[in-house]
Design a protein around this motif. Sequence first.
Motif, mmCIF file in Angstrom:
data_model
loop_
_atom_site.group_PDB
_atom_site.id
_atom_site.type_symbol
_atom_site.label_atom_id
_atom_site.label_comp_id
_atom_site.label_asym_id
_atom_site.label_seq_id
_atom_site.Cartn_x
_atom_site.Cartn_y
_atom_site.Cartn_z
ATOM 1 N N ILE A 116 0.862 -1.192 0.000
ATOM 2 C CA ILE A 116 0.000 0.000 0.000
ATOM 3 C C ILE A 116 0.894 1.237 0.000
ATOM 4 N N VAL A 117 0.812 1.991 -1.084
ATOM 5 C CA VAL A 117 1.627 3.204 -1.187
ATOM 6 C C VAL A 117 0.709 4.422 -1.116
ATOM 7 N N GLY A 118 1.052 5.342 -0.261
ATOM 8 C CA GLY A 118 0.272 6.566 -0.132
ATOM 9 C C GLY A 118 0.886 7.669 -0.975
ATOM 10 N N MET A 119 0.048 8.561 -1.463
ATOM 11 C CA MET A 119 0.573 9.693 -2.214
ATOM 12 C C MET A 119 0.099 10.968 -1.540
ATOM 13 N N ILE A 164 -1.424 12.168 -12.148
ATOM 14 C CA ILE A 164 -0.654 10.925 -12.230
ATOM 15 C C ILE A 164 -1.601 9.737 -12.237
ATOM 16 N N ALA A 165 -2.566 9.753 -11.320
ATOM 17 C CA ALA A 165 -3.528 8.643 -11.246
ATOM 18 C C ALA A 165 -4.205 8.454 -12.595
ATOM 19 N N GLN A 166 -4.567 9.556 -13.222
ATOM 20 C CA GLN A 166 -5.269 9.457 -14.500
ATOM 21 C C GLN A 166 -4.352 8.961 -15.618
ATOM 22 N N CYS A 167 -3.051 9.265 -15.523
ATOM 23 C CA CYS A 167 -2.099 8.697 -16.492
ATOM 24 C C CYS A 167 -1.994 7.186 -16.296
ATOM 25 N N LEU A 168 -1.949 6.743 -15.035
ATOM 26 C CA LEU A 168 -1.824 5.304 -14.772
ATOM 27 C C LEU A 168 -3.016 4.542 -15.334
ATOM 28 N N SER A 182 -4.415 10.871 -0.814
ATOM 29 C CA SER A 182 -5.293 11.448 0.201
ATOM 30 C C SER A 182 -4.741 12.752 0.735
ATOM 31 N N SER A 183 -5.656 13.678 1.046
ATOM 32 C CA SER A 183 -5.256 14.931 1.668
ATOM 33 C C SER A 183 -5.343 14.816 3.173
ATOM 34 N N GLU A 184 -5.937 13.722 3.657
ATOM 35 C CA GLU A 184 -6.031 13.545 5.099
ATOM 36 C C GLU A 184 -4.817 12.761 5.597
ATOM 37 N N LEU A 185 -3.937 13.463 6.278
ATOM 38 C CA LEU A 185 -2.678 12.848 6.688
ATOM 39 C C LEU A 185 -2.913 11.674 7.626
ATOM 40 N N GLU A 186 -3.903 11.817 8.477
ATOM 41 C CA GLU A 186 -4.225 10.755 9.419
ATOM 42 C C GLU A 186 -4.519 9.455 8.683
ATOM 43 N N GLU A 187 -5.252 9.614 7.589
ATOM 44 C CA GLU A 187 -5.638 8.458 6.796
ATOM 45 C C GLU A 187 -4.414 7.839 6.109
ATOM 46 N N LEU A 188 -3.558 8.678 5.540
ATOM 47 C CA LEU A 188 -2.353 8.175 4.875
ATOM 48 C C LEU A 188 -1.465 7.433 5.866
ATOM 49 N N VAL A 207 -2.806 3.932 6.763
ATOM 50 C CA VAL A 207 -2.963 2.871 5.770
ATOM 51 C C VAL A 207 -1.673 2.528 5.007
ATOM 52 N N SER A 208 -0.740 3.478 4.875
ATOM 53 C CA SER A 208 0.366 3.279 3.929
ATOM 54 C C SER A 208 1.540 2.474 4.502
ATOM 55 N N ASP A 209 2.211 1.715 3.618
ATOM 56 C CA ASP A 209 3.505 1.120 3.979
ATOM 57 C C ASP A 209 4.614 2.098 3.624
ATOM 58 N N ARG A 210 4.356 2.850 2.574
ATOM 59 C CA ARG A 210 5.348 3.762 2.037
ATOM 60 C C ARG A 210 4.599 4.988 1.534
ATOM 61 N N ILE A 211 5.193 6.166 1.679
ATOM 62 C CA ILE A 211 4.499 7.379 1.235
ATOM 63 C C ILE A 211 5.377 8.159 0.258
ATOM 64 N N LEU A 212 4.797 8.491 -0.888
ATOM 65 C CA LEU A 212 5.489 9.346 -1.850
ATOM 66 C C LEU A 212 4.955 10.757 -1.665
ATOM 67 N N VAL A 213 5.857 11.707 -1.471
ATOM 68 C CA VAL A 213 5.415 13.092 -1.309
ATOM 69 C C VAL A 213 5.639 13.839 -2.615
ATOM 70 N N LEU A 214 4.565 14.394 -3.151
ATOM 71 C CA LEU A 214 4.665 15.135 -4.408
ATOM 72 C C LEU A 214 4.755 16.619 -4.180
ATOM 73 N N TYR A 215 5.538 17.264 -4.983
ATOM 74 C CA TYR A 215 5.620 18.708 -4.886
ATOM 75 C C TYR A 215 5.786 19.243 -6.293
#
Length: 498
Positions: free
Chosen positions: A286-289, A300-304, A455-461, A464-472
């Motif tokens: 489970i990867v969080g973004m 990105i999601a829409q490209c995938l 997700s924009s909710e950090l608590e949720e990320l 749930v996540s094993d790994r988190i990718l931070v986009l900027y």
Amino acid sequence: MSENYVLKMENIEKSFNGVPVLKKADFFLAKGEIHALCGGNGAGKSTLMKILTGVYTKDDGTITIDNDSVQINSTQDAEKNGIAMIFQEFSLIPTLTVAQNIFLAREPRTGKTFINDKECIRAAEDILKKLNVDIDPNVTVDSLGVGYWQMVEIAKALSKNAKILIMDEPTSSLSESETVSLFKLVKQLKDSGISIVYISHRMAEIFEICDKVTVLKDGRTILTEECKNLTMDKVVESMMGVEAGKSFEWIERTFDRPDRPILEVKNLSYGHRVKDVSFELYPGEIVGMAGLMGSGRTEIAQCLFGMNHPDSGEVLIEGNRVKRTKDAIRNGIALVPEDRRKQGLVLDHTVRDNMMLPMIKQLTKGLFVDDSRGNSLTAEFIAKLNIKTDGVSKLVKLLSGGNQQKIVLAKWLAQHPKVLILDEPTIGVDIGAKSEIVEIIRSMANEGMAILVISSELEELLAVSDRILVLYNGTIFKEIYRKNIESEEELHHAIQGY
Ligand SMILES: Nc1ncnc2c1ncn2[C@@H]1O[C@H](COP(=O)(O)OP(=O)(O)OP(=O)(O)O)[C@@H](O)[C@H]1O
Ligand SMILES: [Mg+2]
């Protein structure tokens, strides 16, 4: 009672096709207060407020405004009584200017026939200035970000001299900074004596800006209390009827990363929103973004999923290139979009048909669709996600907002895709179902599904996540393993870019 109530709704009853939705509900609003209306999905919040705004008529009960008993049978009646509502689906016309939208259908006129454009712009300027909102009334609405749409809606409400303003989940499509501006504006309205009804599933927000909370449960008012005498847990407990507290607990998962990824994203670029993004996703992971709104996550999601065609770079699933949505679906990628009402549902179809839509092939034997299997699968997900509907044959458009969200989620979960992309999976969903959804995501990953959660909710990320990718700004700026993150604060700082 000594309090100065601008609005009293008492013993309100409403049934749809014989099914009671509001059962002697009460709601009391004091002058100049911000009053949160809470409750689980389908509790009756929107219905109660639609009665106040004349969208629905009540079966029974009384409405009193400024101590006068009133009848509200139409939206005009509501307007006359100073009531305005900002719906989640905005009511603005994108191709018209801000000023035209504010005065839509009631532009200031000179003589009988001509719409006075100048007057319209001047009046819009006045209102926007009063609100301290920096928007040019001459630009068309579609050139503004969503955050500004909200402000234009508020300006529109005020131009009608609203004294009661209802906001239904106003922050669900706003970024953090837009939310800050909105809150500033809401407080300013309160100070000017306007009373605000604030519907939201986000407890932290409620406790930040509201004075009072009323909780509806199954159409009944079960709690009204000042925030200062309440805790979030107490509110959640009364909403859900269970002891709250551990909804977003992180449980470290043991996950053996297989040798080969299932999804490879290589040097993906798309417009100015996605710039040279590369990452991999492994089965069972489970990867969080994370990232601010506009950081490129949805693109990105829409490209995938093959919805956006990248300018360069590629997306591979088990080595196969995904170019179009057809390739994505065939290779086992599913996307639960952020904008679910528009992209994920056929509103005029039943709950069952919506859920079974992507599975129709699997359910078809010869010429016939296996209805009983469809029904039982649907029933299974209705129970799992606690979807509130009178049956599998109810039209989706008649469900409450949050329950519609759950249907889209169920539709894709029932598919068992190999790669599941969830864009804001718990937007609009009540707090009880949020933790259920986190549970379901985890169990799907345990069965080997690869999952990407935006997700924009950090608590949720963090839950749930094993790994988190931070986009900027369209690039992956950081990759963090969940077990190395100490606090929400830390992730917050990573997202802000420092
Ligand atoms: N026009 C309608 N016809 C039939 N049922 C309806 C109609 N409008 C609402 N309902 C039902 O009334 C119940 C309450 O819905 P409502 O939209 O008020 O809930 P809500 O509290 O706003 O929930 P959410 O948090 O999900 O937005 C739901 O079970 C919904 O299916
Ligand atoms: Mg609602």
